[in-house]
Scaffold this motif. Structure first.
Motif, mmCIF file in Angstrom:
data_model
loop_
_atom_site.group_PDB
_atom_site.id
_atom_site.type_symbol
_atom_site.label_atom_id
_atom_site.label_comp_id
_atom_site.label_asym_id
_atom_site.label_seq_id
_atom_site.Cartn_x
_atom_site.Cartn_y
_atom_site.Cartn_z
ATOM 1 N N SER A 194 17.157 18.802 36.255
ATOM 2 C CA SER A 194 16.839 18.031 35.056
ATOM 3 C C SER A 194 17.327 18.791 33.825
ATOM 4 C CB SER A 194 15.325 17.822 34.932
ATOM 5 O OG SER A 194 14.802 17.239 36.103
ATOM 6 N N ALA A 210 15.816 22.509 34.146
ATOM 7 C CA ALA A 210 14.556 22.556 34.885
ATOM 8 C C ALA A 210 14.740 21.836 36.212
ATOM 9 C CB ALA A 210 13.432 21.900 34.084
ATOM 10 N N GLN A 211 13.764 21.999 37.100
ATOM 11 C CA GLN A 211 13.815 21.312 38.385
ATOM 12 C C GLN A 211 12.419 20.846 38.757
ATOM 13 O OE1 GLN A 211 16.434 23.141 41.227
ATOM 14 N NE2 GLN A 211 15.371 22.242 42.980
ATOM 15 N N ASP A 212 12.290 19.550 39.038
ATOM 16 C CA ASP A 212 10.995 18.926 39.297
ATOM 17 C C ASP A 212 10.746 18.818 40.803
ATOM 18 O OD1 ASP A 212 8.615 17.611 38.858
ATOM 19 O OD2 ASP A 212 9.509 15.694 38.319
ATOM 20 N N THR A 230 7.156 22.057 38.385
ATOM 21 C CA THR A 230 8.546 22.231 37.971
ATOM 22 C C THR A 230 8.797 23.689 37.599
ATOM 23 O OG1 THR A 230 10.234 21.298 36.490
ATOM 24 C CG2 THR A 230 8.095 21.693 35.540
ATOM 25 N N SER A 232 11.816 26.388 35.393
ATOM 26 C CA SER A 232 12.938 26.478 34.454
ATOM 27 C C SER A 232 13.271 27.952 34.221
ATOM 28 C CB SER A 232 12.552 25.820 33.126
ATOM 29 O OG SER A 232 13.558 26.014 32.149
ATOM 30 N N GLU A 292 8.382 18.482 33.054
ATOM 31 C CA GLU A 292 9.456 19.352 32.563
ATOM 32 C C GLU A 292 9.161 19.933 31.179
ATOM 33 O OE1 GLU A 292 11.441 16.640 35.559
ATOM 34 O OE2 GLU A 292 9.959 16.409 33.943
#
Length: 424
Positions: A194, A210-212, A230, A232, A292
């Motif tokens: 993301s 970021a990564q969810d 999440t 980051s 995020e």
């Protein structure tokens, strides 16, 4: 300046926390807010979709800036209502918020302007969709066209599963009017990333990646949720990926919206899939992601009010966005049974443990005040966030902080950020 924030979740709590740090701000209101937001803002009992009441409140209280956190009011046209009343507001107008409000629109936009995305077809007739699915290659993805709280996406491995998905979305209308149209999309493989961005209509400034984690259960099992945690930054979002996305995705999206007579001012959230053929767009959102925002905003060095005002004034090219050289991890504490059914009203203990602890945050998503207690009031209850010198350090800190908080039927995933271990 007086600021009004529209929304009631963890994202809005993170925004309120960040806004409170600005020396430009003297007073913050939030409608309707929650028990955590009340620490920084005066919560007012006006719903996020009550546009006229919100605009009247903003005029009466001489609000200098309104920040809309949620997707529903943006897609519904709250910015247009506020602007018609001469009020300063941050977020895309209705004709630009369609970027999130209609997946069919966004897919057609990407096709027209050659922005990389999965192959797809749009359907408004269930019979036509089923006929198409008989000859499709599996797995395949079904998406309700409209807003569905992040849950209107179904991955189907067989035609029988796809049949059931069409029934849920288009016949039974599980997601309401969001299922009036359905997108059928090829299944992409790769890492999801993301990237949030500020946009002033012509200029785009991206934030840190970021990564969810969308699935309810460990190992990415269970139902889709609004997000269970999440981290980051994403170690998979390399300089090479960034350069590709800037050239072929980010600026082209902003230019495409302007060319369509829908200039976008606000936040564009790019949901990306890093496929073997290169990065492709999974989805767009027209606001900060949740959760995020809970890992991106604590890493942001800038005064958020200065950046938002530059977006409104068309001077974003004069802003240098800066982020801390660290990492953050957020673990969502949910009510057991989320996202299907769950009980609420349980007292939450341990929130004081976060006070005066640098690098640890607890953002309220579904909470309420009941007498002297703060109680659970939703499926996602809290976002426990911690920073660290790197991702592994931040993850260790976040899971340590998770143990400080207790409430009956507390549930969380144990593997948020596990992908960090697989990064080179």
């Amino acid at each position: 300046m007086k600021v009004l924030i529209v929304g009631s979740g963890g994202r809005e709590h993170a925004i309120a926390w960040k806004v409170a740090q600005s020396p430009k701000v003297e007073e913050i209101y939030c409608a309707p807010g929650n028990a955590g937001i009340a620490e920084y803002a005066q919560c007012v009992p006006i719903g996020a979709m009550e546009f006229d009441a919100l605009a009247a409140f903003a005029k009466e209280h001489e609000i200098g800036l309104t920040i809309v956190g949620m997707d529903d009011p943006l897609v519904g046209g709250i910015v247009d209502v506020f602007e018609a009343e001469g009020l300063r507001v941050f977020g895309p107008r209705k004709n630009a918020a369609i970027l999130e409000g209609s997946k069919a629109f966004s897919k057609d936009l990407m096709k027209k302007y050659h922005i990389p995305t999965a192959a797809y077809e749009n359907f408004t007739d269930a019979g036509a969709a089923l006929a198409y699915l008989k000859t499709a290659r599996y797995p395949i993805v079904l998406k309700a066209d409209g807003l569905a709280l992040g849950k209107g996406v179904l991955i189907c491995n067989t035609y029988e599963e796809a049949q059931e998905g069409v029934r849920e979305i288009m016949t039974d209308r599980k997601f309401g009017a969001a299922g009036n149209c359905m997108v059928i999309e090829e299944f992409m493989t790769g890492r999801e990333v993301s990237v949030l961005s500020f946009v002033d209509g012509k200029t785009i400034q991206t934030m840190t990646s970021a990564q969810d984690h969308k699935r309810a259960g460990d190992g990415d099992t269970g139902l889709n949720t609004g997000g269970m945690g999440t981290f980051s930054p994403s170690p998979f979002y390399t300089d090479e990926v960034d350069a590709f996305c800037r050239k072929y995705i980010y600026q082209p999206t902003v230019d495409a919206m302007a060319a369509e007579g829908r200039p976008f001012q606000g936040i564009i959230f790019f949901g990306l899939m890093l496929t073997p053929e290169g990065p492709k767009v999974l989805e767009y959102n027209a606001r900060f992601g949740d959760p995020e925002a809970q890992v991106v905003l604590p890493r942001m060095k800038n005064d958020i009010i200065e950046v938002i005002e530059a977006c409104i004034d068309g001077t974003l090219d004069q802003i240098d966005l800066e982020f801390e050289d660290n990492a953050a991890v957020c673990v969502v504490l949910a009510s057991d049974g989320y996202p299907v059914s769950y009980e609420k009203g349980y007292p939450i203990r341990g929130l004081d443990a976060f006070k005066d602890r640098d690098g640890y945050y607890v953002f309220h998503a579904g909470t309420a005040k009941r007498g002297e207690d703060i109680v659970t009031n939703g499926g996602r209850v809290l976002g426990v966030t911690a920073t660290g010198k790197d991702l592994k350090d931040a993850r260790r800190n976040a899971y340590e902080a998770v143990q400080w908080v207790e409430f009956e039927n507390k549930y969380y995933r144990n593997d948020i950020g596990k992908a960090i271990d697989e990064a080179k």
